[in-house]
Design an enzyme around this catalytic site. Structure first.
Site, PDB file in Angstrom:
ATOM      1  N   SER A   1       6.382   7.337 -14.268  1.00 22.79           N
ATOM      2  CA  SER A   1       6.607   8.177 -13.083  1.00 22.79           C
ATOM      3  C   SER A   1       6.709   9.665 -13.411  1.00 22.79           C
ATOM      4  CB  SER A   1       7.895   7.741 -12.376  1.00 22.79           C
ATOM      5  OG  SER A   1       8.129   8.606 -11.289  1.00 22.79           O
TER       6      SER A   1
ATOM      7  N   THR B   1       9.139   3.482  -4.705  1.00 25.39           N
ATOM      8  CA  THR B   1       7.703   3.320  -4.928  1.00 25.39           C
ATOM      9  C   THR B   1       7.388   1.847  -5.142  1.00 25.39           C
ATOM     10  OG1 THR B   1       5.819   4.150  -6.173  1.00 25.39           O
ATOM     11  CG2 THR B   1       7.842   3.901  -7.414  1.00 25.39           C
TER      12      THR B   1
ATOM     13  N   LYS C   1       8.384  -0.449  -1.125  1.00 22.60           N
ATOM     14  CA  LYS C   1       8.352   0.433   0.053  1.00 22.60           C
ATOM     15  C   LYS C   1       8.641  -0.303   1.364  1.00 22.60           C
ATOM     16  CE  LYS C   1       5.553   4.124  -1.815  1.00 22.60           C
ATOM     17  NZ  LYS C   1       4.383   4.978  -1.742  1.00 22.60           N
TER      18      LYS C   1
ATOM     19  N   ASN D   1       9.648   5.689   1.697  1.00 19.19           N
ATOM     20  CA  ASN D   1       9.541   6.188   0.321  1.00 19.19           C
ATOM     21  C   ASN D   1      10.695   7.122  -0.037  1.00 19.19           C
ATOM     22  OD1 ASN D   1       8.858   8.581   1.635  1.00 19.19           O
ATOM     23  ND2 ASN D   1       7.430   9.188   0.021  1.00 19.19           N
TER      24      ASN D   1
ATOM     25  N   GLY E   1      -9.462   0.698   1.489  1.00 21.34           N
ATOM     26  CA  GLY E   1      -8.225  -0.056   1.269  1.00 21.34           C
ATOM     27  C   GLY E   1      -7.461  -0.182   2.566  1.00 21.34           C
ATOM     28  N   ALA E   2      -6.607  -1.222   2.611  1.00 15.47           N
ATOM     29  CA  ALA E   2      -5.829  -1.453   3.835  1.00 15.47           C
ATOM     30  C   ALA E   2      -4.400  -1.855   3.490  1.00 15.47           C
ATOM     31  CB  ALA E   2      -6.512  -2.537   4.674  1.00 15.47           C
TER      32      ALA E   2
ATOM     33  N   GLY F   1      -0.381  -0.503   1.875  1.00 14.28           N
ATOM     34  CA  GLY F   1       0.709   0.323   2.396  1.00 14.28           C
ATOM     35  C   GLY F   1       0.304   1.770   2.615  1.00 14.28           C
ATOM     36  N   ALA F   2      -0.343   2.377   1.606  1.00 18.64           N
ATOM     37  CA  ALA F   2      -0.704   3.793   1.733  1.00 18.64           C
ATOM     38  C   ALA F   2      -1.773   3.972   2.808  1.00 18.64           C
ATOM     39  CB  ALA F   2      -1.202   4.327   0.391  1.00 18.64           C
TER      40      ALA F   2
ATOM     41  N   GLY G   1      -4.797  12.815  -6.318  1.00 11.63           N
ATOM     42  CA  GLY G   1      -3.529  12.278  -5.825  1.00 11.63           C
ATOM     43  C   GLY G   1      -2.320  13.131  -6.176  1.00 11.63           C
TER      44      GLY G   1
END
Ligand code: NAP
Length: 480
Positions: free
Chosen positions: A181, A228, A232, A253, A292-293, A295-296, A419
């Site tokens: 992290s 994270t 979440k 978050n 993508g589908a 959480g984010a 990112g």
């Protein structure tokens, strides 16, 4: 917020300084020798003369184990506590160990040897003890506090060390894995720049262990924490309330301790939007394509729907997941009074992607494809040939800083966004929540980016060093 464990020679000031520091920070104070005397009902000198040193060492080990179970405590150990590694192992489990390094000559001058059985032979013994034990004190210490300059200096030095463990506010990021992290580097740099007496650390909380973490966080009155992967969504039942954005996307978050109540927020969605806006773009009126589908992606789709994107396209390998996300984004838009947005779902496969990105203004990868350590990569980048040249290509991944998707996009002339910008933007929004005030995002973003670069350099250097050490060990091994 570990215990503070003081080690050092007899007479180095462990009890005096420990009691002072505990009083100043409102912590408990525990003198291990005094505990042993209380339990045994006799003085240490009497234990030594009646039962001998080995018996005393047994009592000391039991006292070390009991002390290690304490919380928020300054612990003064006996001078010989370091003689048994098991004592120190127990005390270090939940303790920050400070070696009070007072020169033996100075100790000998001011010491009442009569009250200390191991010094009964005279104060010369202190020099011998120093020679015998110094290496152990250094080996077991997390910090060495030089105490030659007198009690006042030593006391201030100790208070500075305790301050680091018990700042005005303590924050953390929880997740698993968490070793990689960058959040501690970002938040600690921001707090330091603001002169805020806050400390931020990373805590590994494996899936299924949130209950234990939240109980401890409440006990320690943790000021707040970030959440994270993989917590979440799972954190929500443990919280006392959610703000509107977190409730909308069903993911948290950021958690702030508000007078003992843990309230959940979500700064991911706004973080990415801020990063996109930093490039002079907006979701409003744009075609947004999301790969993508999870959480984010859910957060992005909902935010884009609420911000009145012209069209949202969700690419997923599981149609049911994309459909569920579409429904949630529609509900979020309705809740925010946004008119029915156009949301399409598409298979995440090359042909469908080539067709469906033709009208996108912003393309966002919200999958782990291309992330360091995953060995997974996009099956094809052919869709970039069909993307309008004006489009901004974003990747939520920040390890590596430039993913293959971003490199492929840049070679085709697209503007790109990594990112890290989102990571920093969501972190600054979290700090605004933690500190309860607006921050200068422009200045602090640059500062945070610098802190991340420093952190990455130091990780690379330590990897090189451990690689070299490993190589050395192998070569030494080869030579027997
Ligand atoms: P998530 O909830 O696990 O969602 C991941 C999505 O990617 C799912 O739809 C998943 O589909 C899909 N996916 C995974 N592997 C795939 C593959 N090989 N092919 C096609 N689709 C695949 O994760 P998340 O929390 O949304 O995070 C997604 C990414 O964003 C991660 O890399 C994360 O590190 C990054 N992120 C960055 C920031 C930041 O601040 N920069 C913030 C949040 C997230 P299945 O469900 O079918 O597996």
């Amino acid at each position: 917020m570990r215990n503070i464990v003081l080690i050092g020679l007899p007479g180095s000031g462990k009890s005096t300084l420990g009691a002072l520091a505990a009083k100043r920070f409102g912590l408990d104070f525990l003198d291990m020798d005094a505990e042993i005397e209380r339990e045994a009902g006799m003085s240490i000198s009497e234990i030594f003369s009646k039962y001998g040193e080995p018996h005393f060492r047994e009592l000391e080990t039991a006292a070390a184990r009991a002390a290690a179970r304490r919380l928020r405590c300054v612990i003064a150990t006996g001078g010989g506590a370091v003689l048994r590694a098991e004592n120190m192992r127990a005390l270090r489990e939940n303790g920050f160990v400070v070696f009070l390094d007072r020169p033996p000559a100075q100790i000998a001058n001011g010491l009442d040897a009569g009250a200390r059985p191991l010094l009964a032979g005279g104060t010369d013994r202190i020099h011998r003890l120093s020679r015998e034990r110094r290496k152990r004190y250094l080996a077991f210490a997390d910090a060495r506090l030089p105490c030659a300059a007198g009690l006042k200096d030593a006391s201030e030095g100790l208070c500075r060390l305790v301050r680091c463990e018990y700042p005005d506010a303590a924050f953390a990021v929880i997740g698993d894995p968490i070793g990689h992290s960058l959040s501690p580097a970002i938040h600690n740099a921001v707090f330091a720049a603001l002169g805020a007496d806050c400390r931020y650390s990373a805590i590994r909380v494996p899936k299924g262990r949130l209950d234990v973490f939240v109980e401890r966080a409440r006990f320690f009155d943790l000021s707040g924490f970030n959440v994270t992967i993989p917590h979440k969504q799972d954190i929500i039942p443990f919280l006392d309330g959610l703000d509107e954005e977190a409730a909308l996307c069903g993911a948290v978050n950021t958690v702030r301790n508000e007078g003992g109540r843990f309230i959940g927020y979500n700064t991911d969605m706004e973080g990415l939007l801020r990063a996109v806006e930093g490039r002079g773009r907006a979701y409003g009126g744009a075609g947004v394509a999301i790969l993508g589908a999870g959480g984010a992606a859910a957060g992005i789709a909902m935010k884009a729907a609420c911000e009145r994107a012209r069209r949202i396209t969700i690419f997923a390998r599981r149609p049911a997941q994309a459909e569920e996300l579409r429904r949630r984004a529609l509900r979020a838009a309705a809740a925010r009074g946004a008119p029915d947005p156009e949301i399409r779902t598409e298979a995440m496969e090359p042909r469908a992607m080539c067709d469906a990105v033709r009208d996108a203004d912003i393309l966002i990868n919200a999958t782990p494809l291309g992330m360091s350590g995953t060995k997974s990569e996009h099956a094809s980048f052919a869709f970039l040939e069909y993307l309008p040249v004006r489009a901004l290509v974003c990747d939520l991944i920040y390890e590596p800083a430039r993913t293959k998707l971003l490199r492929e996009a840049a070679t085709r002339g697209f503007e790109t966004l990594g990112g890290l910008d989102m990571l920093i933007a969501q972190a600054l929004l979290a700090d605004e929540i933690f500190l309860g005030r607006a921050l200068d995002a422009d200045a602090l973003s640059k500062l945070a980016a610098g802190a991340v670069a420093d952190e990455r350099r130091s990780v690379r250097a330590s990897r090189r060093a451990s690689g070299n050490a490993g190589r050395r060990r192998r070569i030494e091994g080869e030579h027997g």
